[in-house]
Design an enzyme around this catalytic site. Structure first.
Site, PDB file in Angstrom:
ATOM      1  N   ASN A   9       0.885  -1.176   0.000  1.00  8.46           N
ATOM      2  CA  ASN A   9       0.000   0.000   0.000  1.00  8.46           C
ATOM      3  C   ASN A   9       0.914   1.215   0.000  1.00  8.46           C
ATOM      4  O   ASN A   9       1.509   1.551   1.023  1.00  8.46           O
ATOM      5  CB  ASN A   9      -0.896  -0.016   1.254  1.00  8.46           C
ATOM      6  CG  ASN A   9      -1.717   1.264   1.372  1.00  8.46           C
ATOM      7  OD1 ASN A   9      -1.787   2.052   0.439  1.00  8.46           O
ATOM      8  ND2 ASN A   9      -2.336   1.471   2.528  1.00  8.46           N
ATOM      9  N   TRP A  10       0.993   1.844  -1.167  1.00  6.64           N
ATOM     10  CA  TRP A  10       1.938   2.963  -1.286  1.00  6.64           C
ATOM     11  C   TRP A  10       1.439   4.242  -0.624  1.00  6.64           C
ATOM     12  O   TRP A  10       2.181   5.211  -0.536  1.00  6.64           O
ATOM     13  CB  TRP A  10       2.212   3.242  -2.772  1.00  6.64           C
ATOM     14  CG  TRP A  10       3.138   2.265  -3.402  1.00  6.64           C
ATOM     15  CD1 TRP A  10       3.809   1.241  -2.788  1.00  6.64           C
ATOM     16  CD2 TRP A  10       3.521   2.213  -4.782  1.00  6.64           C
ATOM     17  NE1 TRP A  10       4.582   0.562  -3.697  1.00  6.64           N
ATOM     18  CE2 TRP A  10       4.428   1.139  -4.931  1.00  6.64           C
ATOM     19  CE3 TRP A  10       3.192   2.974  -5.909  1.00  6.64           C
ATOM     20  CZ2 TRP A  10       4.994   0.809  -6.165  1.00  6.64           C
ATOM     21  CZ3 TRP A  10       3.749   2.647  -7.136  1.00  6.64           C
ATOM     22  CH2 TRP A  10       4.647   1.566  -7.258  1.00  6.64           C
ATOM     23  N   LYS A  11       0.173   4.241  -0.230  1.00  6.33           N
ATOM     24  CA  LYS A  11      -0.406   5.453   0.387  1.00  6.33           C
ATOM     25  C   LYS A  11      -0.155   6.643  -0.555  1.00  6.33           C
ATOM     26  O   LYS A  11      -0.233   6.473  -1.771  1.00  6.33           O
ATOM     27  CB  LYS A  11       0.152   5.638   1.798  1.00  6.33           C
ATOM     28  CG  LYS A  11      -0.056   4.351   2.624  1.00  6.33           C
ATOM     29  CD  LYS A  11       0.180   4.494   4.093  1.00  6.33           C
ATOM     30  CE  LYS A  11      -0.104   3.149   4.779  1.00  6.33           C
ATOM     31  NZ  LYS A  11       0.034   3.193   6.235  1.00  6.33           N
ATOM     32  N   HIS A  94      -9.354   1.428   5.014  1.00  8.17           N
ATOM     33  CA  HIS A  94      -8.064   1.552   5.718  1.00  8.17           C
ATOM     34  C   HIS A  94      -8.253   2.497   6.906  1.00  8.17           C
ATOM     35  O   HIS A  94      -9.033   3.449   6.833  1.00  8.17           O
ATOM     36  CB  HIS A  94      -6.994   2.087   4.758  1.00  8.17           C
ATOM     37  CG  HIS A  94      -5.616   2.016   5.342  1.00  8.17           C
ATOM     38  ND1 HIS A  94      -5.148   2.947   6.244  1.00  8.17           N
ATOM     39  CD2 HIS A  94      -4.636   1.093   5.191  1.00  8.17           C
ATOM     40  CE1 HIS A  94      -3.926   2.595   6.600  1.00  8.17           C
ATOM     41  NE2 HIS A  94      -3.587   1.488   5.984  1.00  8.17           N
ATOM     42  N   GLU A  96      -6.585   4.838   7.943  1.00  5.94           N
ATOM     43  CA  GLU A  96      -6.346   6.259   7.632  1.00  5.94           C
ATOM     44  C   GLU A  96      -7.574   6.871   6.967  1.00  5.94           C
ATOM     45  O   GLU A  96      -7.890   8.040   7.180  1.00  5.94           O
ATOM     46  CB  GLU A  96      -5.084   6.387   6.757  1.00  5.94           C
ATOM     47  CG  GLU A  96      -3.828   6.094   7.579  1.00  5.94           C
ATOM     48  CD  GLU A  96      -2.665   5.497   6.817  1.00  5.94           C
ATOM     49  OE1 GLU A  96      -2.664   5.537   5.570  1.00  5.94           O
ATOM     50  OE2 GLU A  96      -1.751   4.962   7.475  1.00  5.94           O
ATOM     51  N   GLU A 166      -5.211  -4.870  10.756  1.00  2.00           N
ATOM     52  CA  GLU A 166      -4.149  -3.906  11.030  1.00  2.00           C
ATOM     53  C   GLU A 166      -4.399  -3.214  12.370  1.00  2.00           C
ATOM     54  O   GLU A 166      -5.243  -2.308  12.445  1.00  2.00           O
ATOM     55  CB  GLU A 166      -4.112  -2.841   9.935  1.00  2.00           C
ATOM     56  CG  GLU A 166      -3.857  -3.397   8.559  1.00  2.00           C
ATOM     57  CD  GLU A 166      -3.238  -2.361   7.630  1.00  2.00           C
ATOM     58  OE1 GLU A 166      -2.235  -2.704   7.006  1.00  2.00           O
ATOM     59  OE2 GLU A 166      -3.729  -1.221   7.567  1.00  2.00           O
ATOM     60  N   GLY A 172       3.037   2.050  10.747  1.00  2.00           N
ATOM     61  CA  GLY A 172       4.056   3.071  10.530  1.00  2.00           C
ATOM     62  C   GLY A 172       4.820   3.456  11.786  1.00  2.00           C
ATOM     63  O   GLY A 172       5.534   4.451  11.810  1.00  2.00           O
ATOM     64  N   SER A 212       3.754  -2.388  10.298  1.00  2.00           N
ATOM     65  CA  SER A 212       5.208  -2.506  10.452  1.00  2.00           C
ATOM     66  C   SER A 212       5.742  -3.873  10.040  1.00  2.00           C
ATOM     67  O   SER A 212       6.651  -4.421  10.681  1.00  2.00           O
ATOM     68  CB  SER A 212       5.630  -2.145  11.888  1.00  2.00           C
ATOM     69  OG  SER A 212       5.289  -0.793  12.166  1.00  2.00           O
ATOM     70  N   GLY A 233       2.875  -1.075   4.194  1.00  5.36           N
ATOM     71  CA  GLY A 233       3.041   0.319   3.812  1.00  5.36           C
ATOM     72  C   GLY A 233       4.496   0.631   3.504  1.00  5.36           C
ATOM     73  O   GLY A 233       5.000   0.367   2.407  1.00  5.36           O
ATOM     74  N   GLY A 234       5.186   1.174   4.489  1.00  2.00           N
ATOM     75  CA  GLY A 234       6.547   1.687   4.288  1.00  2.00           C
ATOM     76  C   GLY A 234       7.499   0.743   3.567  1.00  2.00           C
ATOM     77  O   GLY A 234       8.217   1.158   2.649  1.00  2.00           O
TER      78      GLY A 234
END
Ligand SMILES: O=C[C@H](O)COP(=O)(O)O
Length: 250
Positions: A9-11, A94, A96, A166, A172, A212, A233-234
């Site tokens: 997930n590149w956000k 998500h 966010e 999640e 993150g 993470s 993500g990251g």
């Protein structure tokens, strides 16, 4: 047998040229038999990524969609538009989106139905906040969110949903849930799906862990019987790390 699925997930990261360059680096290397590799990218990069992914086994996903097909919804993108692009997956709900854009369980459910209407596969996110975990409410929160998201789906549709568990406090932050804790919650969520449908449907649903996940911890999660992959993500932003995550899911 559930096929493991690693979804990046590149956000809100990467321009078109950065996305195309990433894809050139992972092509061939993040294509591993027995593992489904997905990249969920910003809308602006999707046409180029769908084109780049032709002839590969890497699937492209969006990170959101509107539940209506079209209309006066400034700034929104619909399932019709995503399907037209050739996108396969779409992340829905998500944390966010829930926290910053007011997505309720009801909206999440409408979006899940919109995805199926346009033959897009939803990756539905559920998970608890830190204060909910500390209050011992993790499983209750996941149950409510899962039941709401699945409302009105047929068993056949339900079996095609990917759930991403999640814990919000792990996103993150570098603080990942232990693999044993993640397995405990994910097994519970599978039980919730069984309660809504039946054992066969629950056994078919793929449930990822997210929060993470890195190349150095993916194997521990994948060793758990109920964890079918990760929403990352990251660590999905760098080609080398993304390739290691897909390799680690084998
Ligand atoms: O969708 C992905 C999750 O929010 C996890 O992000 P992270 O891997 O950067 O913790």
């Amino acid at each position: 047998m559930r096929k493991p699925i690693i979804a990046g997930n590149w956000k809100m990261f990467k321009t078109v040229s950065e996305a195309v360059s990433f894809f050139a680096d992972v092509k061939g290397k993040a294509e591993i038999d027995g593992v489904e590799a997905v990249v969920c990218a910003p809308y602006t990069t999707l046409p180029a990524l769908v084109e780049a992914a032709k002839g590969t086994s890497i699937a492209i996903g969006a990170q959101n969609l509107h539940f209506e097909d079209n209309g006066a919804f400034t700034g929104e993108i619909s399932g019709v538009m995503l399907k037209d692009l050739g996108v396969k997956y779409v992340i829905i709900g998500h944390s966010e989106r829930r926290a910053y854009f007011g997505e309720s369980d009801e909206i999440v459910n409408k979006k899940v139905h919109a995805a199926f209407k346009h033959a897009l596969l939803p990756i539905v996110c559920v998970g608890e906040k830190l204060e909910e975990r500390e209050a011992g409410q993790t499983k209750d929160v996941c149950k409510v969110q899962t039941e709401a998201a699945f409302q009105g789906l047929s068993a056949a549709q339900a079996a095609d949903v990917v759930i991403a568990y999640e814990p919000i406090w792990a996103i993150g932050t570098g603080k990942s849930s232990t693999s044993a804790d993640a397995e405990d919650v994910i097994a519970y969520i599978r039980g919730v799906v069984e309660g809504l449908y039946d054992a066969a449907t629950a056994a078919a649903v793929r449930i990822q862990y997210g929060g993470s996940v890195k190349p150095n911890n993916i194997a521990e999660y994948m060793a758990q019987p109920n964890i079918d992959g990760a929403l990352v993500g990251g660590a999905s932003l760098e080609a080398a790390s993304y390739i290691q995550l897909v390799e680690g899911a084998k």
